[in-house]
Motif scaffolding. Structure first.
Motif, short mmCIF file in Angstrom:
data_model
loop_
_atom_site.label_atom_id
_atom_site.label_comp_id
_atom_site.label_asym_id
_atom_site.label_seq_id
_atom_site.Cartn_x
_atom_site.Cartn_y
_atom_site.Cartn_z
N PHE A 152 29.99 -15.73 7.38
CA PHE A 152 29.29 -16.75 8.15
C PHE A 152 29.82 -16.75 9.57
O PHE A 152 30.89 -16.20 9.85
N ASP A 153 29.08 -17.36 10.47
CA ASP A 153 29.47 -17.48 11.87
C ASP A 153 29.77 -18.95 12.14
O ASP A 153 28.87 -19.75 12.38
N ARG A 154 31.04 -19.31 12.07
CA ARG A 154 31.44 -20.72 12.23
C ARG A 154 31.03 -21.26 13.60
O ARG A 154 30.57 -22.40 13.71
N ARG A 155 31.19 -20.44 14.62
CA ARG A 155 30.85 -20.90 15.97
C ARG A 155 29.36 -21.22 16.08
O ARG A 155 28.98 -22.22 16.69
N GLN A 156 28.53 -20.37 15.50
CA GLN A 156 27.09 -20.63 15.56
C GLN A 156 26.71 -21.89 14.77
O GLN A 156 25.88 -22.69 15.21
N ILE A 157 27.35 -22.08 13.62
CA ILE A 157 27.09 -23.29 12.84
C ILE A 157 27.51 -24.52 13.63
O ILE A 157 26.82 -25.54 13.65
N ASP A 158 28.64 -24.43 14.32
CA ASP A 158 29.10 -25.54 15.15
C ASP A 158 28.09 -25.83 16.26
O ASP A 158 27.77 -27.00 16.54
N THR A 159 27.56 -24.79 16.87
CA THR A 159 26.57 -24.97 17.93
C THR A 159 25.31 -25.65 17.39
O THR A 159 24.76 -26.56 18.03
N ARG A 160 24.86 -25.23 16.23
CA ARG A 160 23.67 -25.84 15.63
C ARG A 160 23.90 -27.31 15.31
O ARG A 160 23.02 -28.15 15.51
N LEU A 161 25.11 -27.64 14.85
CA LEU A 161 25.42 -29.03 14.56
C LEU A 161 25.51 -29.85 15.84
O LEU A 161 25.06 -31.00 15.90
N LYS A 162 26.06 -29.26 16.89
CA LYS A 162 26.17 -29.98 18.16
C LYS A 162 24.80 -30.28 18.75
O LYS A 162 24.62 -31.28 19.45
N GLN A 163 23.82 -29.44 18.47
CA GLN A 163 22.46 -29.75 18.89
C GLN A 163 21.94 -31.03 18.23
O GLN A 163 21.06 -31.69 18.76
N LEU A 164 22.50 -31.36 17.07
CA LEU A 164 22.11 -32.56 16.34
C LEU A 164 23.00 -33.76 16.66
O LEU A 164 22.86 -34.82 16.06
N GLY A 165 23.97 -33.55 17.57
CA GLY A 165 24.85 -34.65 17.93
C GLY A 165 26.09 -34.74 17.06
O GLY A 165 26.82 -35.74 17.13
#
Length: 359
Positions: free
Chosen positions: A191-204
């Motif tokens: 998995f790509d933790r950084r990308q998952i973090d970015t996707r979550l940050k888009q949701l606040g």
């Protein structure tokens, strides 16, 4: 195209491709210099922002409530807001599912799955000593590339140095949760933790905020067990686990004592994306987060030979953290140890002696 236009275009200005390079170099130098200046000034901004009441322990604890909410907001962790936005809905059932794995001389080992929100579960190991209890509960948190099974020494222990079972041997039950940090391919899917973090940050939200939410909800469920003493909860972790220990204890006063190994440092020297949120540098670096654990006991350690995080950064930041305790006359509740070791959980007795002396 007319001949006149063609002739003029043939005479358009040209230059070597590196002719503008010195201007771009100046842009980069200016940006780096400006950021460094802002980082230096941020110390004053943090000092003006983080001003708890040092009159006594009660006043201090009361004054940190608003800061705790600010930290939760920074991480995207105000659960009431997230639930109101339908980003997190309460779990349909609050019951954990336990699967017994083994029983040995230290007690019984379970794999536990805990519902924390609709569609979200926490997974980890639960190790219960023999006897009736009630036992203190310690959350034992793995670090990067790690798993609960690794911290428990099921197939070697790497740099955890048998952390989980050392805690169980002292008579505590242990919850060792799995975070989205395992070594992909070896311990599960890649998995790509950084990308998952970015996707979550888009949701606040953020990956850290969501995993801290899962830890909090796990405690909500586990501390309903009659064989656990809800008044005696501790947490210990290495590296990323040290990060989660520090922040979980800062956000959740139920964690009565915390041991953070090989994490606390100069955060400007290690601006990892999942440890960074807008505005953190002017409100909460590591020492301010430690201030939200105070006046509860806190043990910090760093390895003198740590090749991941420099010892000097640990010494400087832990000294800032110590000031909160000393201003309250609570120096005995804080310890910062630079031990002779690398990026590992201290093999000596000091961290667990501190943990259990305050449980």
């Amino acid at each position: 195209m007319s001949e006149d236009n063609a002739g003029r275009e043939g005479q358009l200005y040209r230059e070597p491709e590196d002719a503008g390079n010195r201007y771009r170099a100046a842009q980069l130098d200016e940006m780096e210099t400006w950021i460094a200046a802002q980082q230096r000034q941020s110390a004053d901004r943090r000092a003006r922002y983080f001003t708890p009441d040092y009159a006594d322990c009660a006043a201090y604890a009361a004054s940190t409530t608003s800061y705790r909410q600010d930290l939760a907001d920074l991480l995207g962790l105000p659960s009431a807001v997230l639930e109101a936005q339908s980003l997190l809905q309460p779990a349909a059932s609050g019951e954990a599912r336990y699967e017994q794995v083994a029983a040995d001389e230290l007690g019984t080992v379970y794999r536990v799955t805990i519902p924390v929100a609709e569609g979200l579960h926490a997974y980890g190991l639960f190790l219960r000593p023999p006897g009736a209890g009630p036992f203190p509960l310690v959350v034992a948190q793995h670090g990067g590339q790690g798993t609960p099974e690794l911290t428990a020494g099921f197939f070697g222990s790497a740099n955890y140095n048998d952390m989980t079972r050392r805690i169980v041997r002292r008579g505590a039950a242990v919850f060792a949760p799995q975070l989205l940090l395992w070594e992909g391919g070896r311990f599960g899917p890649r998995f790509d933790r950084r990308q998952i973090d970015t996707r979550l940050k888009q949701l606040g939200i953020s990956i850290a905020g969501l995993e801290l939410y899962k830890l909090r909800r796990s405690l909500d469920v586990l501390l309903q067990r009659p064989d656990l003493d809800a008044a005696r909860v501790g947490m210990a972790g290495l590296s990323y686990g040290g990060f989660y220990t520090l922040f979980a204890a800062a956000l959740d006063p139920r964690i009565a004592v915390a041991v953070s190994s090989c994490y606390v440092n100069d955060r400007y020297a290690y601006p990892w994306s999942d440890w960074t949120w807008p505005g953190a540098g002017v409100r909460f670096l590591d020492a301010e987060v430690c201030g939200l654990i105070c006046p509860r006991p806190l043990y910090l350690e760093g390895g003198a030979a740590d090749t991941v995080f420099a010892a000097n950064g640990f010494l400087t930041e832990s000294a800032r953290a110590r000031a909160h305790y000393e201003r309250l006359g609570l120096g005995e509740r804080f310890s910062a140890v630079l031990f002779e070791g690398g990026h590992e959980f201290n093999t000596g007795a000091a961290p667990l002696d501190f943990l259990f002396s305050h449980l």
